[in-house]
Design a protein around this motif. Structure first.
Motif, PDB file in Angstrom:
ATOM      1  N   ASP A  16       1.084  -1.138  -0.121  1.00  0.00           N
ATOM      2  CA  ASP A  16       0.112  -0.246   0.190  1.00  0.00           C
ATOM      3  C   ASP A  16       1.046   1.306  -0.034  1.00  0.00           C
ATOM      4  OD1 ASP A  16      -2.376  -1.790  -0.070  1.00  0.00           O
ATOM      5  OD2 ASP A  16      -2.377  -1.636   1.969  1.00  0.00           O
ATOM      6  N   PRO A  17       0.025   2.269  -0.825  1.00  0.00           N
ATOM      7  CA  PRO A  17       1.390   3.896  -0.416  1.00  0.00           C
ATOM      8  C   PRO A  17       1.509   4.572   0.238  1.00  0.00           C
ATOM      9  CG  PRO A  17      -0.973   3.574  -1.921  1.00  0.00           C
ATOM     10  CD  PRO A  17      -0.706   2.520  -1.534  1.00  0.00           C
ATOM     11  N   HIS A  18       2.306   4.925   1.352  1.00  0.00           N
ATOM     12  CA  HIS A  18       2.301   5.687   2.631  1.00  0.00           C
ATOM     13  C   HIS A  18       3.540   6.556   1.973  1.00  0.00           C
ATOM     14  CE1 HIS A  18       5.651   3.216   3.758  1.00  0.00           C
ATOM     15  NE2 HIS A  18       5.315   2.306   3.318  1.00  0.00           N
ATOM     16  N   PRO A  19       3.470   8.027   2.984  1.00  0.00           N
ATOM     17  CA  PRO A  19       5.590   8.578   2.364  1.00  0.00           C
ATOM     18  C   PRO A  19       6.081   7.403   2.686  1.00  0.00           C
ATOM     19  CG  PRO A  19       3.869   9.472   4.559  1.00  0.00           C
ATOM     20  CD  PRO A  19       3.469   8.300   4.091  1.00  0.00           C
ATOM     21  N   GLY A  20       6.801   8.055   1.496  1.00  0.00           N
ATOM     22  CA  GLY A  20       7.530   7.226   0.807  1.00  0.00           C
ATOM     23  C   GLY A  20       7.620   5.633   0.519  1.00  0.00           C
ATOM     24  N   ASN A  21       7.014   5.652  -0.004  1.00  0.00           N
ATOM     25  CA  ASN A  21       6.804   4.434  -0.926  1.00  0.00           C
ATOM     26  C   ASN A  21       5.072   4.778  -1.688  1.00  0.00           C
ATOM     27  OD1 ASN A  21       6.582   1.388  -1.532  1.00  0.00           O
ATOM     28  ND2 ASN A  21       4.831   0.317  -0.219  1.00  0.00           N
ATOM     29  N   GLY A  22       5.247   4.552  -2.931  1.00  0.00           N
ATOM     30  CA  GLY A  22       4.477   5.095  -3.697  1.00  0.00           C
ATOM     31  C   GLY A  22       4.731   6.599  -4.585  1.00  0.00           C
ATOM     32  N   ASN A  23       5.202   7.243  -3.309  1.00  0.00           N
ATOM     33  CA  ASN A  23       5.700   8.643  -4.420  1.00  0.00           C
ATOM     34  C   ASN A  23       6.878   8.960  -4.452  1.00  0.00           C
ATOM     35  OD1 ASN A  23       6.592   9.476  -0.996  1.00  0.00           O
ATOM     36  ND2 ASN A  23       3.956   9.501  -1.061  1.00  0.00           N
ATOM     37  N   MET A  24       7.862  10.035  -4.789  1.00  0.00           N
ATOM     38  CA  MET A  24       9.465  10.260  -4.566  1.00  0.00           C
ATOM     39  C   MET A  24       9.326  11.580  -4.626  1.00  0.00           C
ATOM     40  SD  MET A  24      11.977   8.238  -6.226  1.00  0.00           S
ATOM     41  CE  MET A  24      11.640   7.844  -7.760  1.00  0.00           C
ATOM     42  N   PHE A  25      10.091  12.223  -4.339  1.00  0.00           N
ATOM     43  CA  PHE A  25      10.607  13.848  -5.173  1.00  0.00           C
ATOM     44  C   PHE A  25      11.487  13.643  -6.064  1.00  0.00           C
ATOM     45  CE2 PHE A  25      12.504  17.853  -4.577  1.00  0.00           C
ATOM     46  CZ  PHE A  25      11.282  18.332  -5.720  1.00  0.00           C
ATOM     47  N   ALA A  26      11.862  13.857  -6.892  1.00  0.00           N
ATOM     48  CA  ALA A  26      13.221  14.146  -7.612  1.00  0.00           C
ATOM     49  C   ALA A  26      13.571  14.585  -8.454  1.00  0.00           C
ATOM     50  CB  ALA A  26      13.025  12.752  -8.877  1.00  0.00           C
ATOM     51  N   ILE A  27      15.428  14.938  -8.182  1.00  0.00           N
ATOM     52  CA  ILE A  27      15.576  16.298  -8.722  1.00  0.00           C
ATOM     53  C   ILE A  27      17.017  15.823  -9.651  1.00  0.00           C
ATOM     54  CG2 ILE A  27      16.975  18.277  -7.182  1.00  0.00           C
ATOM     55  CD1 ILE A  27      15.883  17.949  -4.779  1.00  0.00           C
ATOM     56  N   ALA A  28      17.271  16.348 -10.149  1.00  0.00           N
ATOM     57  CA  ALA A  28      17.639  16.684 -11.425  1.00  0.00           C
ATOM     58  C   ALA A  28      18.755  17.445 -12.027  1.00  0.00           C
ATOM     59  CB  ALA A  28      17.341  16.032 -13.077  1.00  0.00           C
ATOM     60  N   PRO A  29      19.755  17.434 -10.814  1.00  0.00           N
ATOM     61  CA  PRO A  29      20.976  18.327 -10.522  1.00  0.00           C
ATOM     62  C   PRO A  29      21.590  18.983 -12.087  1.00  0.00           C
ATOM     63  CG  PRO A  29      21.438  16.643  -9.655  1.00  0.00           C
ATOM     64  CD  PRO A  29      20.288  16.118  -9.681  1.00  0.00           C
ATOM     65  N   GLY A  30      21.815  17.985 -13.195  1.00  0.00           N
ATOM     66  CA  GLY A  30      22.153  18.274 -14.114  1.00  0.00           C
ATOM     67  C   GLY A  30      23.679  17.646 -14.534  1.00  0.00           C
ATOM     68  N   SER A  31      24.423  16.497 -13.296  1.00  0.00           N
ATOM     69  CA  SER A  31      25.380  16.009 -13.972  1.00  0.00           C
ATOM     70  C   SER A  31      25.371  15.103 -12.712  1.00  0.00           C
ATOM     71  CB  SER A  31      26.743  16.963 -13.560  1.00  0.00           C
ATOM     72  OG  SER A  31      27.031  16.760 -12.529  1.00  0.00           O
TER      73      SER A  31
END
Length: 80
Positions: A16-31
Motif C-alpha cells: 500500500d502507498p504511504h509516505p516514501g512508498n508510492g511517491n517520490m520527489f526527484a531532482i535532476a541537478p545536471g551531472s
C-alpha cells in the motif's frame, strides 16, 4: 528529461502507498557529480540512505536515493 514530469505508478514493493512508498520527489541537478554532491549534502542534513548514487540503467540513468526526516523518498538523478 529536460521537462518536469509527473508519474503515477504502483509502489515498487507492491505494498500500500504511504509516505516514501508510492511517491517520490526527484531532482535532476545536471551531472553525476552534482547528484553525488546533493546526496552527500542531504545525508549531512539528517537524511538517511535509501540507495547510494550509482548507474542504475547502463548509459541511461544514474541516481541516488535518500529518505528525509519524515520518511519521504527523494531521488537525485542524471539521465545519461
Amino acid at each position: 528529461m529536460k521537462e518536469p514530469m509527473v508519474a503515477v505508478c504502483i509502489p515498487y514493493d507492491e505494498q500500500d502507498p504511504h509516505p516514501g512508498n508510492g511517491n517520490m520527489f526527484a531532482i535532476a541537478p545536471g551531472s553525476k557529480e552534482k547528484v553525488d554532491a546533493m546526496y552527500q549534502k542531504a545525508l549531512s542534513l539528517g537524511a538517511t540512505c535509501d540507495g547510494e548514487p550509482g548507474q542504475r540503467v547502463p548509459k541511461l540513468f544514474y541516481g541516488g536515493y535518500v529518505r528525509d526526516l519524515d520518511g519521504n523518498k527523494v531521488c537525485f538523478n542524471f539521465f545519461g
